[in-house]
Motif scaffolding. Structure first.
Motif: not given
Length: 157
Positions: A18-22, A28-30, A137-140
């Motif tokens: 979750x932290x890595x995704x955030x 990176x994505x933005x 984030x995604x799940x949090x």
């Protein structure tokens, strides 16, 4: 390797993702890979998006950890790979199925968590450009989105 340690590594990896995704989403994505992510914020015709390339990008380390962990009997590495894979599956279900409903497997839910995560994602997508984003984030789900959904439910009663 003891099954409890294996499971702890797998679950720990899932949580860490979750932290890595955030961080990846925000920086990176933005950031420098916005050209792949842009069509997710500014939809183009068709089912697939350039943004779908991130599925492959994130699957590679998972696959390699599982492969080398299995071949070399490094089971903690294998557990990390399966933790990344489990997070990828959760991401797919929450992001593509529940939030964006790219696959019509579930109808809209009245569940508080589902409504809060959908609201947070809606607030993320109100920004059409890579700057000024929120809710990476995604799940949090941040407390402010939970509170908004709960207050909306109270008002509806």
């Amino acid at each position: 390797m003891h099954w409890f340690l294996y499971l702890a590594i797998l679950i720990g990896t899932f949580i860490l993702m979750e932290g890595i995704t955030w961080c990846t989403h925000k920086f990176v994505m933005h950031g420098f890979l916005w050209y792949l992510h842009e069509d997710h914020h500014q939809p183009t015709p068709g089912f697939f998006e350039k943004n779908d390339a991130f599925f492959v990008i994130f699957a590679i380390p998972s696959f390699l950890c599982i492969l080398f962990g299995t071949l070399d009997k490094i089971y903690w590495l294998q557990a990390i790979g399966f933790g990344i894979m489990a997070y990828g599956a959760a991401y797919f279900l929450v992001h593509d199925v529940i939030i964006h409903q790219r696959f019509k497997w579930f109808s809209r839910s009245s569940n508080t968590y589902v409504r809060a995560i959908r609201w947070a994602h809606k607030m993320h997508h109100k920004h059409l450009h890579k700057q000024e984003g929120e809710s990476f984030g995604m799940l949090y789900v941040h407390r402010k989105y939970w509170n908004k959904v709960r207050n909306d439910k109270k008002r509806a009663r």
